[in-house]
Scaffold this motif. Structure first.
Motif, PDB file in Angstrom:
ATOM      1  N   UNK A   1       0.816  -1.216   0.000  1.00 25.40           N
ATOM      2  CA  UNK A   1       0.000   0.000   0.000  1.00 25.40           C
ATOM      3  C   UNK A   1       0.851   1.268   0.000  1.00 25.40           C
ATOM      4  N   UNK A   2       1.523   1.463  -1.116  1.00 27.54           N
ATOM      5  CA  UNK A   2       2.380   2.653  -1.253  1.00 27.54           C
ATOM      6  C   UNK A   2       1.600   3.866  -1.747  1.00 27.54           C
ATOM      7  N   UNK A   3       0.398   3.644  -2.256  1.00 26.30           N
ATOM      8  CA  UNK A   3      -0.444   4.728  -2.764  1.00 26.30           C
ATOM      9  C   UNK A   3      -1.716   4.833  -1.931  1.00 26.30           C
ATOM     10  N   UNK A   4      -2.375   5.961  -2.053  1.00 28.49           N
ATOM     11  CA  UNK A   4      -3.643   6.178  -1.377  1.00 28.49           C
ATOM     12  C   UNK A   4      -4.774   5.790  -2.336  1.00 28.49           C
ATOM     13  N   UNK A   5      -5.608   4.870  -1.910  1.00 29.38           N
ATOM     14  CA  UNK A   5      -6.740   4.421  -2.720  1.00 29.38           C
ATOM     15  C   UNK A   5      -7.840   3.947  -1.798  1.00 29.38           C
ATOM     16  N   UNK A   6      -9.002   3.727  -2.340  1.00 26.85           N
ATOM     17  CA  UNK A   6     -10.114   3.234  -1.538  1.00 26.85           C
ATOM     18  C   UNK A   6     -10.457   1.817  -1.975  1.00 26.85           C
ATOM     19  N   UNK A   7     -11.200   1.141  -1.120  1.00 28.93           N
ATOM     20  CA  UNK A   7     -11.668  -0.191  -1.476  1.00 28.93           C
ATOM     21  C   UNK A   7     -13.011  -0.442  -0.844  1.00 28.93           C
ATOM     22  N   UNK A   8     -13.686  -1.404  -1.396  1.00 26.93           N
ATOM     23  CA  UNK A   8     -14.986  -1.799  -0.878  1.00 26.93           C
ATOM     24  C   UNK A   8     -14.776  -2.954   0.093  1.00 26.93           C
TER      25      UNK A   8
ATOM     26  N   UNK B   1     -10.567  -2.892   9.806  1.00 23.18           N
ATOM     27  CA  UNK B   1     -11.926  -2.892   9.252  1.00 23.18           C
ATOM     28  C   UNK B   1     -12.072  -4.001   8.206  1.00 23.18           C
ATOM     29  N   UNK B   2     -11.093  -4.123   7.316  1.00 21.59           N
ATOM     30  CA  UNK B   2     -11.137  -5.162   6.280  1.00 21.59           C
ATOM     31  C   UNK B   2     -11.218  -6.554   6.901  1.00 21.59           C
ATOM     32  N   UNK B   3     -10.534  -6.750   8.022  1.00 15.61           N
ATOM     33  CA  UNK B   3     -10.562  -8.053   8.685  1.00 15.61           C
ATOM     34  C   UNK B   3     -11.932  -8.390   9.265  1.00 15.61           C
ATOM     35  N   UNK B   4     -12.781  -7.398   9.444  1.00 15.40           N
ATOM     36  CA  UNK B   4     -14.148  -7.663   9.894  1.00 15.40           C
ATOM     37  C   UNK B   4     -14.948  -8.357   8.789  1.00 15.40           C
ATOM     38  N   UNK B   5     -14.528  -8.174   7.548  1.00 11.28           N
ATOM     39  CA  UNK B   5     -15.247  -8.740   6.409  1.00 11.28           C
ATOM     40  C   UNK B   5     -14.544  -9.934   5.785  1.00 11.28           C
ATOM     41  N   UNK B   6     -13.246 -10.061   6.009  1.00 16.61           N
ATOM     42  CA  UNK B   6     -12.487 -11.173   5.429  1.00 16.61           C
ATOM     43  C   UNK B   6     -12.136 -12.153   6.538  1.00 16.61           C
ATOM     44  N   UNK B   7     -12.871 -13.257   6.587  1.00 14.74           N
ATOM     45  CA  UNK B   7     -12.768 -14.211   7.684  1.00 14.74           C
ATOM     46  C   UNK B   7     -11.407 -14.886   7.799  1.00 14.74           C
ATOM     47  N   UNK B   8     -10.701 -15.050   6.691  1.00 20.65           N
ATOM     48  CA  UNK B   8      -9.402 -15.734   6.702  1.00 20.65           C
ATOM     49  C   UNK B   8      -8.321 -14.882   7.363  1.00 20.65           C
ATOM     50  N   UNK B   9      -8.501 -13.575   7.378  1.00 24.03           N
ATOM     51  CA  UNK B   9      -7.565 -12.673   8.032  1.00 24.03           C
ATOM     52  C   UNK B   9      -6.477 -12.138   7.118  1.00 24.03           C
ATOM     53  N   UNK B  10      -6.267 -10.838   7.235  1.00 24.87           N
ATOM     54  CA  UNK B  10      -5.194 -10.151   6.525  1.00 24.87           C
ATOM     55  C   UNK B  10      -4.149  -9.803   7.575  1.00 24.87           C
ATOM     56  N   UNK B  11      -2.915 -10.195   7.338  1.00 27.55           N
ATOM     57  CA  UNK B  11      -1.846  -9.913   8.288  1.00 27.55           C
ATOM     58  C   UNK B  11      -1.094  -8.669   7.810  1.00 27.55           C
TER      59      UNK B  11
END
Length: 136
Positions: A65-72, A104-114
């Protein structure tokens, strides 16, 4: 451990509207472009490339994440549909706002983002996770 970036051979780089994607043997690194809204449709576009490079093999995904962007964030609930073979998901963050986004993303992605603070640690973790998953 030796430097994973120097030891891993870059197989293919794509410069797309959504950003840059770097494919290695067992993982990819994506640098989403500044100002992009990364959503389900862009993930589907990326999945065409993951299918091409990895087929039905397991792979790791590193969001640099070197740039600023949005995601759903809610689109993460469909990530296994888009990337069924993803076995390790890492994000490299550089500020508190990005770290909050991961929570916040980890609330929606059950596998988990580290989350990691540098690309080298993220790559090491992904390689180790893929190795451990193949041993089980």
């Amino acid at each position: 451990m030796s430097d994973p970036i120097k030891n891993d051979k870059l197989i293919k780089q794509y410069d797309l509207e959504l950003g840059k994607v770097f494919f290695y043997e067992n993982y990819l690194i994506i640098e989403v472009a500044e100002g992009v809204c990364f959503d389900y449709q862009k993930a589907k576009t990326l999945s065409l490339l993951t299918n091409l490079h990895f087929g039905d093999r397991s792979f790791g995904y590193i969001s640099h994440r070197i740039n600023s962007y949005s995601l759903e964030a809610t689109d993460y609930m469909k990530i296994k549909d888009v990337f069924p073979n993803i076995k390790a998901f890492a994000a490299v963050t550089y500020n508190e706002s990005q770290k909050t986004s991961i929570r916040i993303e980890n609330m929606f992605y059950q596998e988990g983002i580290v989350s990691f603070e540098n690309i080298k640690d993220a790559i090491k973790w992904v390689i180790e996770k893929l190795k451990n998953d193949s041993n089980t």
